[in-house]
Design a protein around this motif. Sequence first.
Motif, PDB file in Angstrom:
ATOM      1  N   ALA A  48      17.049   0.003   0.798  1.00 35.09           N
ATOM      2  CA  ALA A  48      16.208   0.804  -0.844  1.00 35.09           C
ATOM      3  C   ALA A  48      15.953   2.313  -0.058  1.00 35.09           C
ATOM      4  O   ALA A  48      15.666   3.428   0.070  1.00 35.09           O
ATOM      5  CB  ALA A  48      15.338   0.054  -1.020  1.00 35.09           C
ATOM      6  N   ARG A  49      15.440   1.757   1.939  1.00 34.42           N
ATOM      7  CA  ARG A  49      15.020   2.808   2.966  1.00 34.42           C
ATOM      8  C   ARG A  49      16.179   4.477   2.776  1.00 34.42           C
ATOM      9  O   ARG A  49      15.801   5.154   2.878  1.00 34.42           O
ATOM     10  CB  ARG A  49      14.953   2.959   3.922  1.00 34.42           C
ATOM     11  N   GLU A  50      17.729   3.944   2.987  1.00 39.08           N
ATOM     12  CA  GLU A  50      18.439   4.649   3.036  1.00 39.08           C
ATOM     13  C   GLU A  50      19.247   5.405   1.335  1.00 39.08           C
ATOM     14  O   GLU A  50      18.864   6.291   1.574  1.00 39.08           O
ATOM     15  CB  GLU A  50      19.803   3.764   2.875  1.00 39.08           C
ATOM     16  N   ALA A  51      18.792   4.476   0.361  1.00 35.11           N
ATOM     17  CA  ALA A  51      18.907   5.253  -0.154  1.00 35.11           C
ATOM     18  C   ALA A  51      17.976   6.495  -1.220  1.00 35.11           C
ATOM     19  O   ALA A  51      18.471   7.530  -1.212  1.00 35.11           O
ATOM     20  CB  ALA A  51      19.265   4.498  -1.398  1.00 35.11           C
ATOM     21  N   LEU A  52      16.912   6.000  -0.458  1.00 37.37           N
ATOM     22  CA  LEU A  52      15.762   6.883  -0.402  1.00 37.37           C
ATOM     23  C   LEU A  52      15.892   8.269   0.169  1.00 37.37           C
ATOM     24  O   LEU A  52      15.123   9.778  -0.198  1.00 37.37           O
ATOM     25  CB  LEU A  52      14.105   6.417  -0.309  1.00 37.37           C
ATOM     26  N   ALA A  53      16.457   8.039   1.103  1.00 37.43           N
ATOM     27  CA  ALA A  53      16.893   9.390   2.517  1.00 37.43           C
ATOM     28  C   ALA A  53      18.017  10.034   1.868  1.00 37.43           C
ATOM     29  O   ALA A  53      18.134  10.820   2.029  1.00 37.43           O
ATOM     30  CB  ALA A  53      17.301   8.998   4.063  1.00 37.43           C
ATOM     31  N   LYS A  54      19.080   9.432   1.032  1.00 39.52           N
ATOM     32  CA  LYS A  54      19.627  10.789   0.100  1.00 39.52           C
ATOM     33  C   LYS A  54      19.169  11.267  -1.069  1.00 39.52           C
ATOM     34  O   LYS A  54      19.764  11.244  -1.565  1.00 39.52           O
ATOM     35  CB  LYS A  54      20.961   9.226  -0.098  1.00 39.52           C
ATOM     36  N   LYS A  55      17.893  10.455  -1.617  1.00 39.94           N
ATOM     37  CA  LYS A  55      17.602  10.698  -2.918  1.00 39.94           C
ATOM     38  C   LYS A  55      18.250  10.189  -3.933  1.00 39.94           C
ATOM     39  O   LYS A  55      18.930  12.015  -5.167  1.00 39.94           O
ATOM     40  CB  LYS A  55      16.891  12.119  -3.131  1.00 39.94           C
ATOM     41  N   VAL A  56      19.127   9.148  -3.865  1.00 37.58           N
ATOM     42  CA  VAL A  56      19.128   8.335  -4.555  1.00 37.58           C
ATOM     43  C   VAL A  56      18.966   7.746  -5.734  1.00 37.58           C
ATOM     44  O   VAL A  56      18.144   6.602  -4.742  1.00 37.58           O
ATOM     45  CB  VAL A  56      21.014   8.253  -5.054  1.00 37.58           C
ATOM     46  N   GLY A  57      19.072   7.015  -6.765  1.00 35.41           N
ATOM     47  CA  GLY A  57      18.488   5.791  -7.103  1.00 35.41           C
ATOM     48  C   GLY A  57      20.201   4.729  -7.801  1.00 35.41           C
ATOM     49  O   GLY A  57      21.429   5.394  -7.771  1.00 35.41           O
ATOM     50  N   GLY A  58      19.464   4.009  -8.065  1.00 33.00           N
ATOM     51  CA  GLY A  58      21.156   2.886  -9.280  1.00 33.00           C
ATOM     52  C   GLY A  58      20.432   1.569  -9.474  1.00 33.00           C
ATOM     53  O   GLY A  58      19.558   1.198  -9.669  1.00 33.00           O
ATOM     54  N   THR A  59      21.512   0.698  -9.416  1.00 30.19           N
ATOM     55  CA  THR A  59      21.282  -0.999  -9.647  1.00 30.19           C
ATOM     56  C   THR A  59      20.634  -1.549  -8.882  1.00 30.19           C
ATOM     57  O   THR A  59      21.451  -1.296  -7.703  1.00 30.19           O
ATOM     58  CB  THR A  59      22.563  -0.775 -10.245  1.00 30.19           C
ATOM     59  N   LEU A  60      19.403  -1.906  -9.045  1.00 26.20           N
ATOM     60  CA  LEU A  60      18.767  -3.281  -8.326  1.00 26.20           C
ATOM     61  C   LEU A  60      20.020  -4.659  -7.959  1.00 26.20           C
ATOM     62  O   LEU A  60      20.290  -5.113  -9.221  1.00 26.20           O
ATOM     63  CB  LEU A  60      17.395  -3.890  -8.325  1.00 26.20           C
ATOM     64  N   MET A  61      20.511  -4.769  -6.850  1.00 26.75           N
ATOM     65  CA  MET A  61      21.196  -5.778  -6.654  1.00 26.75           C
ATOM     66  C   MET A  61      20.415  -7.272  -6.288  1.00 26.75           C
ATOM     67  O   MET A  61      20.574  -7.901  -6.610  1.00 26.75           O
ATOM     68  CB  MET A  61      22.028  -5.533  -5.316  1.00 26.75           C
ATOM     69  N   CYS A  62      20.094  -6.540  -4.947  1.00 26.74           N
ATOM     70  CA  CYS A  62      18.637  -8.440  -4.259  1.00 26.74           C
ATOM     71  C   CYS A  62      17.855  -7.958  -3.266  1.00 26.74           C
ATOM     72  O   CYS A  62      17.921  -6.697  -3.090  1.00 26.74           O
ATOM     73  CB  CYS A  62      19.660  -8.989  -3.877  1.00 26.74           C
ATOM     74  N   ARG A  63      16.944  -8.888  -2.796  1.00 24.09           N
ATOM     75  CA  ARG A  63      15.724  -8.563  -2.611  1.00 24.09           C
ATOM     76  C   ARG A  63      15.678  -8.990  -1.166  1.00 24.09           C
ATOM     77  O   ARG A  63      15.486 -10.298  -1.167  1.00 24.09           O
ATOM     78  CB  ARG A  63      14.453  -8.585  -3.618  1.00 24.09           C
ATOM     79  N   VAL A  64      15.568  -9.255  -0.623  1.00 23.17           N
ATOM     80  CA  VAL A  64      15.964 -10.073   1.201  1.00 23.17           C
ATOM     81  C   VAL A  64      14.907 -10.008   1.923  1.00 23.17           C
ATOM     82  O   VAL A  64      14.291  -9.035   2.179  1.00 23.17           O
ATOM     83  CB  VAL A  64      17.621  -9.869   1.533  1.00 23.17           C
ATOM     84  N   SER A  65      14.435 -11.315   2.797  1.00 23.80           N
ATOM     85  CA  SER A  65      13.351 -10.724   3.270  1.00 23.80           C
ATOM     86  C   SER A  65      13.684 -12.440   4.447  1.00 23.80           C
ATOM     87  O   SER A  65      14.760 -12.999   3.594  1.00 23.80           O
ATOM     88  CB  SER A  65      12.190 -11.218   2.621  1.00 23.80           C
TER      89      SER A  65
END
Length: 165
Positions: A148-165
């Motif tokens: 998500a942080r990489e996508a935000l830096a590139k200012k792109v959205g997309g399909t949510l795949m998974c959430r990992v912790s």
Amino acid sequence: MSLKTLVDMCSHLQNASKAKLGLTSIRSTKHSMHLATALHRAGFISSVYRAGPHPPSEEEMLTKPMEPVTTANVASRRLWLGLKYWDGKPVLGACRALSTPSRRLTIRPEELARVVRGFPTKLDGGVMQGLALGECLFLDTSEGVLEAREALAKKVGGTLMCRVS
């Protein structure tokens, strides 16, 4: 990525890490490889290697290049993923698929900025909680599979795949 494959991959990784396996395998597809590489970049898994149905040795993983996928061997190729542990606990504790075959969730860069900062955000499919410390969110974007942080830096959205912790 086939959303069924995504759900299977997430549940397999979560179960394998809870069972404290050092090496596990999943079906080798182009999209599985992209997500596994993104998980490796984020530090959740230690290695990604494409090989046959039998697990490769450590020496083989370090010295031999990955086997290419051809039409003759495509059915038998597996992705072998090395799982990480810290003080006896799995680094990948939970891996939850967000988009499912019956509900594909997409996110715009404005909504993604709120989620990354930790604020809940209303999406078309419902409300998404913000990211907590140690959590990562992976998206399938026009630029490939990104955290998500990489996508935000590139200012792109997309399909949510998974959430990992």
